[in-house]
Design a protein around this motif. Structure first.
Motif, PDB file in Angstrom:
ATOM      1  N   GLU A 159       0.837  -1.216   0.000  1.00  0.00           N
ATOM      2  CA  GLU A 159       0.000   0.000   0.000  1.00  0.00           C
ATOM      3  C   GLU A 159       0.866   1.258   0.000  1.00  0.00           C
ATOM      4  N   GLU A 160       2.094   1.150   0.480  1.00  0.00           N
ATOM      5  CA  GLU A 160       2.986   2.317   0.459  1.00  0.00           C
ATOM      6  C   GLU A 160       3.460   2.612  -0.966  1.00  0.00           C
ATOM      7  N   ARG A 161       3.744   1.554  -1.697  1.00  0.00           N
ATOM      8  CA  ARG A 161       4.216   1.754  -3.091  1.00  0.00           C
ATOM      9  C   ARG A 161       3.175   2.549  -3.879  1.00  0.00           C
ATOM     10  N   ALA A 162       1.915   2.279  -3.571  1.00  0.00           N
ATOM     11  CA  ALA A 162       0.835   2.935  -4.314  1.00  0.00           C
ATOM     12  C   ALA A 162       0.732   4.428  -3.989  1.00  0.00           C
ATOM     13  N   GLN A 163       1.348   4.860  -2.890  1.00  0.00           N
ATOM     14  CA  GLN A 163       1.213   6.277  -2.485  1.00  0.00           C
ATOM     15  C   GLN A 163       2.326   7.164  -3.029  1.00  0.00           C
ATOM     16  N   VAL A 164       3.360   6.536  -3.625  1.00  0.00           N
ATOM     17  CA  VAL A 164       4.581   7.282  -3.925  1.00  0.00           C
ATOM     18  C   VAL A 164       4.339   8.450  -4.886  1.00  0.00           C
ATOM     19  N   SER A 165       3.588   8.217  -5.960  1.00  0.00           N
ATOM     20  CA  SER A 165       3.450   9.307  -6.939  1.00  0.00           C
ATOM     21  C   SER A 165       2.615  10.458  -6.369  1.00  0.00           C
ATOM     22  N   THR A 166       1.637  10.154  -5.516  1.00  0.00           N
ATOM     23  CA  THR A 166       0.871  11.232  -4.869  1.00  0.00           C
ATOM     24  C   THR A 166       1.790  12.064  -3.978  1.00  0.00           C
ATOM     25  N   LEU A 167       2.660  11.374  -3.249  1.00  0.00           N
ATOM     26  CA  LEU A 167       3.574  12.105  -2.362  1.00  0.00           C
ATOM     27  C   LEU A 167       4.532  12.977  -3.176  1.00  0.00           C
ATOM     28  N   ALA A 168       4.972  12.469  -4.324  1.00  0.00           N
ATOM     29  CA  ALA A 168       5.867  13.270  -5.180  1.00  0.00           C
ATOM     30  C   ALA A 168       5.156  14.562  -5.588  1.00  0.00           C
ATOM     31  N   ARG A 169       3.876  14.462  -5.896  1.00  0.00           N
ATOM     32  CA  ARG A 169       3.126  15.669  -6.300  1.00  0.00           C
ATOM     33  C   ARG A 169       3.005  16.650  -5.130  1.00  0.00           C
ATOM     34  N   MET A 170       2.794  16.114  -3.948  1.00  0.00           N
ATOM     35  CA  MET A 170       2.669  17.001  -2.774  1.00  0.00           C
ATOM     36  C   MET A 170       3.984  17.714  -2.483  1.00  0.00           C
ATOM     37  N   ILE A 171       5.073  16.995  -2.662  1.00  0.00           N
ATOM     38  CA  ILE A 171       6.379  17.616  -2.428  1.00  0.00           C
ATOM     39  C   ILE A 171       6.613  18.704  -3.482  1.00  0.00           C
ATOM     40  N   ALA A 172       6.205  18.430  -4.715  1.00  0.00           N
ATOM     41  CA  ALA A 172       6.342  19.440  -5.777  1.00  0.00           C
ATOM     42  C   ALA A 172       5.510  20.684  -5.442  1.00  0.00           C
ATOM     43  N   ASP A 173       4.290  20.480  -4.938  1.00  0.00           N
ATOM     44  CA  ASP A 173       3.431  21.629  -4.591  1.00  0.00           C
ATOM     45  C   ASP A 173       4.084  22.470  -3.502  1.00  0.00           C
ATOM     46  N   GLU A 174       4.598  21.781  -2.500  1.00  0.00           N
ATOM     47  CA  GLU A 174       5.227  22.486  -1.381  1.00  0.00           C
ATOM     48  C   GLU A 174       6.440  23.277  -1.871  1.00  0.00           C
ATOM     49  N   GLU A 175       7.222  22.655  -2.720  1.00  0.00           N
ATOM     50  CA  GLU A 175       8.424  23.317  -3.225  1.00  0.00           C
ATOM     51  C   GLU A 175       8.039  24.528  -4.083  1.00  0.00           C
ATOM     52  N   ARG A 176       7.022  24.335  -4.922  1.00  0.00           N
ATOM     53  CA  ARG A 176       6.594  25.425  -5.803  1.00  0.00           C
ATOM     54  C   ARG A 176       6.135  26.628  -4.983  1.00  0.00           C
ATOM     55  N   ARG A 177       5.362  26.347  -3.932  1.00  0.00           N
ATOM     56  CA  ARG A 177       4.871  27.444  -3.082  1.00  0.00           C
ATOM     57  C   ARG A 177       6.031  28.218  -2.460  1.00  0.00           C
ATOM     58  N   PHE A 178       7.116  27.492  -2.194  1.00  0.00           N
ATOM     59  CA  PHE A 178       8.236  28.124  -1.489  1.00  0.00           C
ATOM     60  C   PHE A 178       9.209  28.848  -2.428  1.00  0.00           C
ATOM     61  N   THR A 179       9.158  28.527  -3.699  1.00  0.00           N
ATOM     62  CA  THR A 179      10.168  29.043  -4.632  1.00  0.00           C
ATOM     63  C   THR A 179      10.253  30.568  -4.629  1.00  0.00           C
ATOM     64  N   TYR A 180       9.098  31.223  -4.689  1.00  0.00           N
ATOM     65  CA  TYR A 180       9.062  32.680  -4.759  1.00  0.00           C
ATOM     66  C   TYR A 180       9.570  33.283  -3.445  1.00  0.00           C
TER      67      TYR A 180
END
Ligand code: GLY
Length: 461
Positions: A364-385
């Motif tokens: 069940e963890e393997r299935a969550q990986v791509s969602t987590l990657a998207r969340m990390i991208a969102d967090e990073e994007r918000r912080f970039t500016y």
């Protein structure tokens, strides 16, 4: 660049398999599935393999067996700013542990540890050093002569047994809780890893003597005032960080260059050569490692921690564990900025990291990986500016006459641009500047007072 070889038999999953088989053969039952985040406690991650065993160690619950073993996911972020400057401190790590709950004694624990290292892991005895508790008159605990005798009996020469005081060799959870004198096993990685000082030995801050295993003779409960009382039984609590022992057995430079990081490091190298790199800013003062090596280590370490926190259900946010994850992602993003990487880039490291950890993930963890990657991208994007504007502000700050940056400036940076003060202090420290925090709280209090006044005016109170 850090090297990549994995000698046969010593991949991380193989090391765990050998550890498991050894302790199972010695009558240990494995505890599986203890989560990284303490259930019902959103403020702290599990920081040690023994934490899920607290009721057993305290004699409050009967354990499934008096001999236990586990592979525990842990996350320690209190000194995240030290990550990368040496080759041994990961924020997220796997802790291999074996326990005796009032069963075997110190001599048995020492004997088993040495047997695993010398026979199953084929380390040379001549590379091993150990520490023992030197004793503490205030606590009324003498030098651990029993441990010394056991190490001598098993062939470790006197000159490689180093007594250290309570600060190093009285293991505690960092506060109240079960604790005890400990004996640590170090591997001498050789002069090339060291500081070269004549005083260099286990306990030195350099990477030559690498602590791979801590054997804690857990006999006391420590209270908030620092006093100790005996536990109902004498326990053994051990911890061997998988990343550290893997770095030794795989013959690589650091705990960041083991197999579990390699695919992410390769992806990072690709990103660095893909042409989306702006001029890197690596003008930090000289560290024991180069700023570029440090940046790479921080990035892969912090993304890995964010991935495993996410798998434990902890996503970046404002409070408690969630704020730890946010801080790690922001620190990693900033290191990418130093390397000149266009952001977001962290999310692309998530899948390679997850693939390298496949043997340690549940279905069940393997299935969550791509969602987590998207969340990390969102967090990073918000912080970039925020990052770009904050770094610009910090670059123009000048110290006061005492050579400090007034804390109120960091408060302004946080209040007006959302830039975290702890990260600001780190950036300034790299320029050799320290912060005078005494003006931070008054600035915050004044800000709150003005906000209250203006709210009162607005609502006609
Ligand atoms: N409880 C032993 C250790 O974490 O080192």
């Amino acid at each position: 660049m850090e090297s990549t070889s994995v000698p046969h038999g010593y991949s991380s999953p193989e090391i765990v398999a050998r550890y498991r088989a050894f302790f199972q053969a010695h009558g240990h039952t494995e505890l599986v599935g203890s989560p990284l985040a303490v259930p019902g406690n959103s403020t702290s991650f599990v920081i040690a393999g023994m934490q899920p065993l607290l009721p057993y160690l305290r004699g409050q619950q009967l354990p499934p067996s008096t001999r236990l073993l586990s592979l525990q996911r842990c996350l320690r972020s209190d000194d995240a700013d030290a990550v990368g400057s040496n080759g041994r401190k990961n924020t997220f790590f796997f802790m291999l542990g074996n326990w005796s709950i009032g069963d075997y004694n110190k001599g048995d624990a020492i004997e088993m540890a040495l047997s695993l290292l010398l026979e199953d892991f084929a380390l040379h005895q001549s590379t091993l050093w150990v520490t023992v508790f030197a004793g503490d008159s205030e606590l009324g605990i003498p030098l651990d002569e029993t441990a010394v005798e056991h190490w001598l009996r098993l062939g470790i020469p006197y000159e490689r047994i180093v007594p250290l005081g309570a600060e190093d060799n009285l293991w505690t959870m960092g506060g109240p809780g079960p604790c005890g004198p400990c004996s640590e096993i170090y591997v001498d990685r050789g002069l090339a890893f060291g500081c070269g000082l004549p005083t260099c030995r286990p306990g030195c801050a350099c990477d030559r003597f690498l602590e791979v295993w801590n054997l804690v003779f857990m006999e006391y409960e420590r209270f908030t005032d620092g006093s100790l009382a005996p536990l109902p039984q004498r326990n053994i609590d051990t911890g061997m960080g998988l990343e550290r022992i893997a770095s030794v057995l795989q013959g690589v430079e650091s705990a960041f260059s083991i197999d579990l990081y390699q695919p992410a490091l390769s992806r990072l190298n690709e990103q660095l050569s893909e042409g989306n790199r702006q001029r890197p800013d690596l003008s930090m003062p000289v560290l024991p490692v180069t700023p570029e090596v440090r940046a790479r280590r921080v990035i892969v370490d912090h993304v890995r921690a964010a991935l495993f926190a996410g798998l434990a259900g902890v996503l970046p946010g404002r409070d408690g564990c969630a704020s730890v994850v946010r801080r790690l992602i922001r620190r990693a993003a900033r290191q990418g900025h130093l390397l000149g990487l266009q952001q977001p880039f962290l999310n692309e490291l998530v899948v390679p990291l997850a693939q390298a950890h496949d043997a340690f993930l549940r279905v069940e963890e393997r299935a969550q990986v791509s969602t987590l990657a998207r969340m990390i991208a969102d967090e990073e994007r918000r912080f970039t500016y925020v990052l770009a504007r904050g770094l610009q502000y910090l670059a123009h700050l000048e110290p006061d006459q005492q050579g400090h940056i007034p804390g109120e400036r960091l408060f302004v940076l946080h209040a007006e641009k959302g830039f975290p003060p702890d990260l600001a202090a780190e950036v300034l420290a790299e320029r050799g500047l320290s912060v005078d925090w005494s003006s931070y709280e008054p600035a915050l209090a004044e800000h709150r007072r003005i906000s209250r006044l203006s709210a009162a005016r607005h609502f006609g109170l």
